[in-house]
Design an enzyme around this catalytic site. Structure first.
Site, PDB file in Angstrom:
ATOM      1  CB  CYS B  77      -0.957  -0.037   1.192  1.00  0.00           C
ATOM      2  SG  CYS B  77      -2.286   1.182   1.073  1.00  0.00           S
ATOM      3  CG  HIS B 175      -4.123  -3.541   2.489  1.00  0.00           C
ATOM      4  ND1 HIS B 175      -3.186  -3.173   3.412  1.00  0.00           N
ATOM      5  CD2 HIS B 175      -4.633  -2.384   2.002  1.00  0.00           C
ATOM      6  CE1 HIS B 175      -3.118  -1.864   3.484  1.00  0.00           C
ATOM      7  NE2 HIS B 175      -3.987  -1.356   2.639  1.00  0.00           N
ATOM      8  CD  GLU B 177      -2.198  -6.316   4.940  1.00  0.00           C
ATOM      9  OE1 GLU B 177      -1.765  -6.670   3.834  1.00  0.00           O
ATOM     10  OE2 GLU B 177      -2.313  -5.122   5.287  1.00  0.00           O
TER      11      GLU B 177
END
Lengths: 251, 195
Positions: B77, B175, B177
């Site tokens: 990001c 992202h 994650e």
């Protein structure tokens, strides 16, 4: 193409889910983490956890729960309920929350929005607005919709955007719990007047309601609780149906 | 395997640590140059505003260290954006690893882009086992235009670079994650990369 988001909302009290849920596969229906995992596996795009506990221990219990959720789920989640300071936000983000939802405290002290946005970025600031119509005018309400104010919904929404809100979660008190559809007219107006994403909340009863809120209400995301918790609507079915009706959705 | 997650005070870094745990890898949140230097893999996260994030990075001295790293580095990001030459946001000079300019979305769509979008034109082992048009979670107002180092594209009114690769440096705008199982696979591919 960016997809519309489907967001189940879980009410939490003292670390446990409050509203009854109808999930036979859950060993412990009151465990928010277990429920969240099931939603994440069933293509929920995000989750919202709303803490409604009012005990002294609230902050500590919530921080622990947020960390537990962050450990186990692999989609974004927002935490709201009683957030009134930058410290509250710092604690939740540090525990692993992706976004926080600020409601009454923002009305009482609007600078809170800019303080949080400046320190942690707008992307983590969801401003929740509860409103209902009083003689044809949409007025902001506080304390879970119980306390009316004289503040106009659309003016307030524009102000929170200016202050640095990243998203708006708009709940129509007139529609909440009715299962008769979302407040699409007000939602469309919000979407047209603002440039930040709008999450529709209040009124979901069937698949068509979701389709309408994306098409007519121009919402970027739709949030619901009981229709998902009681399996009146299964998210994979909902998403297939929406996709078949031309809505950009993640399956 | 030692994995360092650079913690310079920017945003939710716990999520990356937890995602790695789910994959069976331990990691260390750190702002210590020595720990970063000696790690086998380095993850450079970041959310928030570019110029203040860059200042926080400078305060730790990591701004000079990161471009000199030799092990695989993954910017996520804002981390990816700061690895570029310059970010329009706050007119911020970046680390200059990718010779790209990060610019603001100028589209009829809402800004920031928030939610799940598809990635395509996948051109790296980072995406091993991942299909074209997989969905990733994104939150951003600024983007890297089409670029020679691009290893994945996305479309938000305009087609743009959503992942970059040069030597030992990788950057992803989305992202991993927070992007379900597919996102976790990208993290796993990064850990297992051999460059």
């Amino acid at each position: 193409m960016l997809t519309k988001r489907i967001i189940p909302c879980l009410d939490i009290k003292n670390g446990r889910t409050v509203k009854g849920v109808n999930f036979v596969e859950l060993r412990d229906a009151g465990d928010p983490v277990e429920l969240a995992k099931i939603y994440a596996e069933n293509y929920a795009d995000e989750l919202v956890f709303l803490d409604i506990s009012a005990t002294e221990e609230r902050r500590k219990t919530l921080a622990k729960l947020v960390e537990d959720i962050a450990k186990h789920i692999n989609i974004p989640f927002t935490v709201g309920g009683g957030i009134s300071s930058v410290d509250d936000v710092a604690m939740l983000l540090k525990s692993g929350a992706d976004k926080v939802s600020i409601n009454s405290a923002a009305v009482r002290r609007p600078e809170l929005i800019s303080e949080v946005a400046q320190r942690f970025g707008s992307q983590c600031v969801v401003v929740a607005i509860d409103a209902k119509q009083i003689v044809g005018q949409w007025k902001v309400h506080l304390v879970g919709g119980k306390q009316p104010t004289d503040i106009d919904l659309f003016e307030w929404a524009k102000k929170v955007q200016e202050l640095g809100a990243g998203e708006i979660l708009f709940t129509s008190m007139d529609h909440d719990g009715t299962k008769a559809g979302f407040a699409n007219e007000a939602l469309a107006k919000l979407s047209e007047e603002l440039h930040i994403p709008i999450i529709a909340s209040g009124g979901a009863g069937n698949v068509k309601h979701f389709e309408d809120t994306f098409k007519l209400g121009k919402a970027d995301a739709a949030l619901a609780a009981s229709v998902f918790h009681f399996k009146e609507i299964e998210i994979p079915d909902l998403k297939k149906e929406l996709k078949a009706n031309g809505i950009s959705i993640r399956i | 395997m030692k994995i360092a997650i650079i913690d310079y005070g920017a945003g939710n870094v716990k999520s990356i640590e937890f995602a790695l745990q789910r994959l069976g890898f331990e990691s260390e949140l750190t702002s210590d140059s020595e720990v970063v230097k000696n790690a086998d893999r380095v993850i450079f996260p970041g959310v928030g505003e570019a110029s203040s994030a860059m200042n926080m990075l400078k305060n730790t001295g990591l701004d000079t260290l990161i471009p000199t790293l030799k092990q695989p580095v993954l910017g996520i990001c804002l981390g990816m954006q700061l690895m570029c030459d310059v970010c329009e946001e706050g007119n911020t000079k970046g680390l200059g690893i990718f010779d790209a300019k990060v610019v603001k979305f100028d589209t009829q769509f809402k800004v920031p882009q928030v939610g799940w979008n598809t990635i395509f034109n996948l051109k790296s082992d980072l995406f091993k086992g991942i299909g074209e048009n997989s969905y990733m979670y994104l939150v951003h107002s600024y983007y890297v235009p089409k670029h020679k180092s691009s290893i994945a594209a996305s479309d938000y009114g305009i087609e743009y670079s959503v992942a970059l690769h040069k030597n030992n440096f990788f950057g992803v705008q989305f992202h991993p994650e927070k992007s379900g199982k597919i996102g976790e696979l990208i993290l796993k591919n990064f850990i297992e990369t051999s460059i």
